[in-house]
Motif scaffolding. Structure first.
Motif, PDB file in Angstrom:
ATOM      1  N   CYS A 214     -65.061 -93.600  61.027  1.00  0.00           N
ATOM      2  CA  CYS A 214     -65.219 -95.050  60.941  1.00  0.00           C
ATOM      3  C   CYS A 214     -64.352 -95.696  59.862  1.00  0.00           C
ATOM      4  O   CYS A 214     -64.175 -96.916  59.869  1.00  0.00           O
ATOM      5  CB  CYS A 214     -66.682 -95.400  60.666  1.00  0.00           C
ATOM      6  N   ALA A 215     -63.827 -94.901  58.931  1.00  0.00           N
ATOM      7  CA  ALA A 215     -63.042 -95.469  57.842  1.00  0.00           C
ATOM      8  C   ALA A 215     -61.807 -96.187  58.383  1.00  0.00           C
ATOM      9  O   ALA A 215     -61.204 -95.739  59.368  1.00  0.00           O
ATOM     10  CB  ALA A 215     -62.620 -94.366  56.869  1.00  0.00           C
ATOM     11  N   PRO A 216     -61.407 -97.284  57.775  1.00  0.00           N
ATOM     12  CA  PRO A 216     -60.211 -97.994  58.246  1.00  0.00           C
ATOM     13  C   PRO A 216     -58.956 -97.181  57.959  1.00  0.00           C
ATOM     14  O   PRO A 216     -58.933 -96.315  57.090  1.00  0.00           O
ATOM     15  CB  PRO A 216     -60.234 -99.293  57.441  1.00  0.00           C
ATOM     16  N   GLY A 217     -57.911 -97.485  58.708  1.00  0.00           N
ATOM     17  CA  GLY A 217     -56.641 -96.793  58.493  1.00  0.00           C
ATOM     18  C   GLY A 217     -56.240 -95.988  59.710  1.00  0.00           C
ATOM     19  O   GLY A 217     -57.015 -95.787  60.652  1.00  0.00           O
ATOM     20  N   PHE A 218     -55.004 -95.503  59.693  1.00  0.00           N
ATOM     21  CA  PHE A 218     -54.431 -94.774  60.823  1.00  0.00           C
ATOM     22  C   PHE A 218     -54.311 -93.306  60.442  1.00  0.00           C
ATOM     23  O   PHE A 218     -53.491 -92.947  59.593  1.00  0.00           O
ATOM     24  CB  PHE A 218     -53.058 -95.339  61.180  1.00  0.00           C
ATOM     25  N   HIS A 219     -55.134 -92.481  61.041  1.00  0.00           N
ATOM     26  CA  HIS A 219     -55.089 -91.043  60.784  1.00  0.00           C
ATOM     27  C   HIS A 219     -55.692 -90.329  62.003  1.00  0.00           C
ATOM     28  O   HIS A 219     -56.806 -89.812  61.958  1.00  0.00           O
ATOM     29  CB  HIS A 219     -55.855 -90.697  59.510  1.00  0.00           C
ATOM     30  N   PRO A 220     -54.967 -90.304  63.132  1.00  0.00           N
ATOM     31  CA  PRO A 220     -55.535 -89.739  64.353  1.00  0.00           C
ATOM     32  C   PRO A 220     -55.879 -88.262  64.234  1.00  0.00           C
ATOM     33  O   PRO A 220     -56.796 -87.780  64.911  1.00  0.00           O
ATOM     34  CB  PRO A 220     -54.447 -89.982  65.404  1.00  0.00           C
ATOM     35  N   MET A 221     -55.167 -87.511  63.376  1.00  0.00           N
ATOM     36  CA  MET A 221     -55.525 -86.108  63.207  1.00  0.00           C
ATOM     37  C   MET A 221     -56.926 -85.987  62.613  1.00  0.00           C
ATOM     38  O   MET A 221     -57.761 -85.224  63.100  1.00  0.00           O
ATOM     39  CB  MET A 221     -54.508 -85.398  62.316  1.00  0.00           C
TER      40      MET A 221
END
Length: 391
Positions: A214-221
């Motif tokens: 749920c944390a914001p940001g871009f980290h698909p891994m």
């Protein structure tokens, strides 16, 4: 003993992991692979006389690796615990650390391995700004991590959570090289965990994954790891809770715990921001505190996370594909595992509510909360969690 390709492997993400039943017997090889000749095994007071500790030390001794024991670690480890561990390391002329136990023991052991070669106090390495640059990396001791619970994932973490008893604050001590060089993830070591500890630590692993997702940001891994970690918790934590000897369930939960710690590189949130000061002030069990807090933080974050719940509901195979389906399942999951509904039920009062809110705002985890939170918002969540108010 259940073995086979579904339980055994050799993983190298995020660090080298020797995975499978019975692999604790390879502890001497693990120590030698990191250059240890006189390791110090660090664990918590509750495991000091455990058969698994005696077996690990005698196995090392038989292999020509004299191994010391330091078991002076509290359930919420303190700076004094770390200092005592450093003193034991130096007195025994040790050259490496075996971090053995639950999250508290692993955190303390990693901090000891950091501090044996430093000339600054522990708090100078709090995870703030560029404090990590102060570390004398050459002085750090190597670490083999052996988790005995499936919760914090500290065995694959680059930080330790240590309580400053003077300020009653939990501080995150960080350096990238605090990541253990090798992990032995042997599910047989978790078989003796009582059901209530299995539940509390297991939900902690779930919450690491949930807050990271749920944390914001871009980290698909990280998000992919988090989603699979949550699925493993849903499918296997109830099995481990009901039958502690279920080696398949225990192995899957060890994996889920490590996955949670790998995933929360993306961030945590309000659950951990509140649990850290609550644990520091009231000495509550970290995983249990997180488990109680989760639905209250979810309700606060609903506007920001609702859209992400459709995918999670599908991954968890829930009857429904929206926020409400996930929220109902979380409440049922907690109930199935015997988790209390309110903080009052674990003896947390309202007497320091404003202080808890201020401490939570200052916690690094607060920055990853999907809805921005300040001291007032976190105090309000805390008050609802004490009262059991899920409105």
């Amino acid at each position: 003993m259940l073995t086979g390709p579904t339980l055994t492997g050799k993983w190298n993400y995020p660090t080298t992991m020797w995975v499978g039943p019975g692999r604790i017997r390879e502890l001497p090889q693990a120590c030698r692979s990191l250059g240890m000749q006189r390791p110090l095994l660090i664990t918590d007071a509750g495991l000091a006389d455990a058969a698994m500790i005696r077996a690990a030390i005698s196995g090392n001794m038989a292999a020509g690796l004299p191994t010391g024991l330091f078991a002076g670690v509290k359930g919420n480890p303190t700076g004094a615990n770390v200092d005592a561990g450093v003193a034991a390391f130096k007195a025994g002329k040790h050259d490496g650390v075996i971090a053995f136990g639950g999250g508290s023991a692993l955190d303390a052991a990693k901090a000891v391995a950091l501090m044996v070669g430093q000339d600054r106090p522990l708090w100078d390495f709090e995870d703030v700004g560029d404090n990590a640059d102060r570390v004398n990396v050459a002085g750090m001791a190597p670490v083999v991590a052996v988790p005995t619970t499936s919760g914090t994932g500290s065995e694959v973490g680059r930080a330790s959570v240590i309580t400053n008893e003077d300020s009653h604050e939990k501080k995150i001590i960080f350096h990238p090289r605090m990541l253990p060089g090798l992990v032995i993830a042997d599910p047989e070591l978790t078989v003796g965990l009582p059901p209530h500890i299995t539940a509390a630590t297991g939900i902690d692993a779930f919450i690491h994954c949930f807050e990271a997702y749920c944390a914001p940001g871009f980290h698909p891994m990280a998000e992919g790891i988090a989603l699979e970690g949550m699925r493993l918790c849903k499918d296997y934590l109830p099995r481990a809770y009901r039958d502690g000897t279920d080696i398949e369930a225990r192995s899957r939960m060890l994996a889920a715990a490590s996955m949670g710690a790998a995933a929360f590189q993306k961030g945590l949130g309000g659950v951990h921001a509140l649990a850290h000061p609550i644990g520091a002030v009231y000495d509550t069990h970290h995983g249990l505190t997180n488990a109680v807090l989760l639905p209250y933080v979810m309700q606060h974050n609903k506007p920001a996370i609702a859209a992400r719940m459709a995918l999670l509901a599908r991954v968890l195979d829930l009857p429904g594909a929206d926020y409400d389906a996930v929220f109902r399942w979380v409440l049922a999951f907690r109930s199935e595992l015997g988790i209390p509904n309110s903080l009052a039920e674990i003896k947390v009062p309202l007497d320091r509510a404003a202080e808890i809110g201020r401490m939570a705002e200052a916690d690094p985890s607060a920055g990853g909360n999907p809805c921005p939170v300040d001291a007032a918002a976190l105090e309000a969540i805390f008050r609802k969690a004490v009262a059991g108010d899920l409105s």
